[in-house]
Design an enzyme around this catalytic site. Structure first.
Site, PDB file in Angstrom:
ATOM      1  N   ASP A  16     -68.235  43.617 -21.782  1.00  0.00           N
ATOM      2  CA  ASP A  16     -66.792  43.352 -21.771  1.00  0.00           C
ATOM      3  C   ASP A  16     -66.534  42.047 -22.517  1.00  0.00           C
ATOM      4  O   ASP A  16     -67.448  41.244 -22.726  1.00  0.00           O
ATOM      5  CB  ASP A  16     -66.260  43.238 -20.332  1.00  0.00           C
ATOM      6  N   SER A  17     -65.271  41.833 -22.889  1.00  0.00           N
ATOM      7  CA  SER A  17     -64.908  40.578 -23.539  1.00  0.00           C
ATOM      8  C   SER A  17     -65.131  39.394 -22.603  1.00  0.00           C
ATOM      9  O   SER A  17     -65.237  38.262 -23.070  1.00  0.00           O
ATOM     10  CB  SER A  17     -63.439  40.616 -23.952  1.00  0.00           C
ATOM     11  N   TYR A  48     -59.816  39.644 -26.092  1.00  0.00           N
ATOM     12  CA  TYR A  48     -59.844  40.539 -27.254  1.00  0.00           C
ATOM     13  C   TYR A  48     -58.476  41.216 -27.467  1.00  0.00           C
ATOM     14  O   TYR A  48     -58.197  41.706 -28.549  1.00  0.00           O
ATOM     15  CB  TYR A  48     -60.862  41.662 -27.027  1.00  0.00           C
ATOM     16  N   GLY A  49     -57.695  41.251 -26.386  1.00  0.00           N
ATOM     17  CA  GLY A  49     -56.494  42.100 -26.363  1.00  0.00           C
ATOM     18  C   GLY A  49     -55.466  41.814 -27.432  1.00  0.00           C
ATOM     19  O   GLY A  49     -54.662  42.679 -27.784  1.00  0.00           O
ATOM     20  N   CYS A  79     -64.622  47.905 -21.309  1.00  0.00           N
ATOM     21  CA  CYS A  79     -63.484  47.183 -21.868  1.00  0.00           C
ATOM     22  C   CYS A  79     -62.620  48.212 -22.591  1.00  0.00           C
ATOM     23  O   CYS A  79     -63.108  48.906 -23.495  1.00  0.00           O
ATOM     24  CB  CYS A  79     -64.010  46.130 -22.848  1.00  0.00           C
ATOM     25  N   ASN A  80     -61.369  48.303 -22.170  1.00  0.00           N
ATOM     26  CA  ASN A  80     -60.478  49.289 -22.799  1.00  0.00           C
ATOM     27  C   ASN A  80     -60.161  48.924 -24.236  1.00  0.00           C
ATOM     28  O   ASN A  80     -60.063  49.790 -25.099  1.00  0.00           O
ATOM     29  CB  ASN A  80     -59.170  49.387 -22.010  1.00  0.00           C
ATOM     30  N   THR A  81     -59.995  47.628 -24.495  1.00  0.00           N
ATOM     31  CA  THR A  81     -59.639  47.195 -25.845  1.00  0.00           C
ATOM     32  C   THR A  81     -60.759  47.561 -26.810  1.00  0.00           C
ATOM     33  O   THR A  81     -60.512  48.096 -27.897  1.00  0.00           O
ATOM     34  CB  THR A  81     -59.376  45.670 -25.852  1.00  0.00           C
ATOM     35  N   GLU A 165     -59.360  34.833 -17.012  1.00  0.00           N
ATOM     36  CA  GLU A 165     -60.458  34.114 -17.669  1.00  0.00           C
ATOM     37  C   GLU A 165     -60.437  32.632 -17.320  1.00  0.00           C
ATOM     38  O   GLU A 165     -61.446  31.956 -17.391  1.00  0.00           O
ATOM     39  CB  GLU A 165     -60.393  34.304 -19.189  1.00  0.00           C
ATOM     40  N   CYS A 199     -56.930  48.016 -18.108  1.00  0.00           N
ATOM     41  CA  CYS A 199     -57.679  46.867 -18.606  1.00  0.00           C
ATOM     42  C   CYS A 199     -58.610  46.499 -17.466  1.00  0.00           C
ATOM     43  O   CYS A 199     -58.161  46.360 -16.317  1.00  0.00           O
ATOM     44  CB  CYS A 199     -56.755  45.690 -18.934  1.00  0.00           C
ATOM     45  N   THR A 200     -59.883  46.362 -17.770  1.00  0.00           N
ATOM     46  CA  THR A 200     -60.853  46.181 -16.684  1.00  0.00           C
ATOM     47  C   THR A 200     -60.709  44.827 -15.973  1.00  0.00           C
ATOM     48  O   THR A 200     -61.237  44.644 -14.882  1.00  0.00           O
ATOM     49  CB  THR A 200     -62.287  46.367 -17.208  1.00  0.00           C
ATOM     50  N   HIS A 201     -59.988  43.891 -16.580  1.00  0.00           N
ATOM     51  CA  HIS A 201     -59.717  42.622 -15.891  1.00  0.00           C
ATOM     52  C   HIS A 201     -58.696  42.810 -14.751  1.00  0.00           C
ATOM     53  O   HIS A 201     -58.708  42.054 -13.784  1.00  0.00           O
ATOM     54  CB  HIS A 201     -59.113  41.602 -16.848  1.00  0.00           C
TER      55      HIS A 201
HETATM   56  N1  DGL Z   1     -61.225  43.808 -20.127  1.00  0.00           N
HETATM   57  C1  DGL Z   1     -60.639  44.166 -21.351  1.00  0.00           C
HETATM   58  C2  DGL Z   1     -59.974  45.499 -21.393  1.00  0.00           C
HETATM   59  O1  DGL Z   1     -60.303  46.341 -20.579  1.00  0.00           O
HETATM   60  C3  DGL Z   1     -60.255  43.182 -22.327  1.00  0.00           C
HETATM   61  C4  DGL Z   1     -59.347  42.236 -22.250  1.00  0.00           C
HETATM   62  C5  DGL Z   1     -59.212  41.193 -23.290  1.00  0.00           C
HETATM   63  O2  DGL Z   1     -60.215  40.570 -23.645  1.00  0.00           O
HETATM   64  O3  DGL Z   1     -58.079  41.012 -23.725  1.00  0.00           O
HETATM   65  O4  DGL Z   1     -59.145  45.755 -22.217  1.00  0.00           O
END
Ligand code: DGL
Length: 280
Positions: A16-17, A48-49, A79-81, A165, A199-201
């Site tokens: 993940d990011s 990353y988003g 990570c979805n992104t 984060e 988003c996994t966060h």
């Molecule tokens: N956890 C990430 C996701 O599922 C990324 C978020 C990010 O870095 O912006 O999209």
């Protein structure tokens, strides 16, 4: 450069990011405790988003290559992104040259396959990063699987990953931004009966999100869905399963400060974690 290591087995890589993939890893470990895992968080370059397609692809490929170099035969983009912007290119263009026997899987398809089981009226709300929303990956997957039986309304929540984060997920200051994006989503389609945290966060903000949404609305986190889908995948692919190390263990890597990572990861995983720094 192709990978030529001959070790018979390696850990399952989870990428993940930053911290978000821990919400996936925790469920995977709960459902599939027998395997060894190697978690990599690119915290130094998160989020990353808001990054471009090219940058997310480049960063994700670097991470995948690194996990392969550590012996992983299977890598989950938790990570979805990265799943939205890099998975297809890596699967179709890079893997054949790197090592066609290795696999990289994402989180979007398994989520969409299971989302239809929850909604009663077909109105789905998506909360995700700007990158995932703009990619329209969920819209396209939903259309492929359900045609027009499900409608999806998407809302980007660009401030949520930076809050997490920076260890502000539980602070009162986060309330404003949680309310802002959840109410924008519910106003856009008041009939929504199922919200997907795409988003996994975002599960790290679950209690705050829950407090902003009417009680009849289901809020789905992806961890359980991704873990079930991985279990099913490993059962259907014995040639990959037999190459996954089974030592019931997990190591953590971060591109940022390992002490900061272990503080938050230990709190979230509920057990001590050993973290090393890595430069990609
Ligand atoms: N956890 C990430 C996701 O599922 C990324 C978020 C990010 O870095 O912006 O999209």
């Amino acid at each position: 450069m192709p990978f030529t290591d001959t070790a018979p087995q390696g850990p399952i890589g989870v990428f993940d990011s930053g911290y978000g993939g821990l919400t996936i890893l925790k469920e995977i470990q709960r459902q599939l405790p027998q395997y060894s895992y190697l978690y990599l968080g690119d915290n130094a370059r998160a989020p990353y988003g808001t990054r471009s397609f090219e940058v997310v692809y480049r960063f994700t490929l670097e991470a995948v290559r690194y996990l392969f170099s550590q012996g992983c035969r299977l890598v989950i983009l938790a990570c979805n992104t990265a799943s939205a912007k890099a998975l297809r290119s890596i699967q179709q263009c890079d893997l054949p040259a790197i090592d066609p026997s290795r696999r990289v899987l994402g989180v979007i398809r398994p989520t969409v396959e299971q989302i239809g089981l929850t909604t009663r009226n077909g109105h789905i709300g998506l909360l995700a990063t700007q990158g995932t929303v703009s990619s329209r990956s969920y819209d396209m997957e939903i259309e492929k699987i359900y045609g027009n039986r499900l409608t999806i309304t998407s809302q980007a929540a660009p401030m949520w990953v930076p809050l997490i984060e920076n260890s502000e997920a539980l602070s009162p200051g986060a309330d404003y931004f949680v309310e802002k994006y959840t109410s924008a989503l519910m106003n856009a389609d008041p009939q929504i009966d199922t919200i997907l945290l795409g988003c996994t966060h975002f599960p790290m903000l679950y209690n705050k999100i829950r407090a902003c949404v009417p009680p009849h609305v289901e809020i789905l986190c992806q961890g359980g869905m991704v873990a079930r889908s991985l279990a099913d995948y490993l059962q259907r692919h014995p040639e990959i399963e037999s190459r996954c190390l089974k030592e019931n263990s997990c190591r953590y890597l971060t591109t940022e400060n390992p002490e900061a990572f272990s503080r938050l990861a230990e709190m979230f995983m509920g057990k001590p974690v050993s973290v090393n720094h890595v430069a990609l």
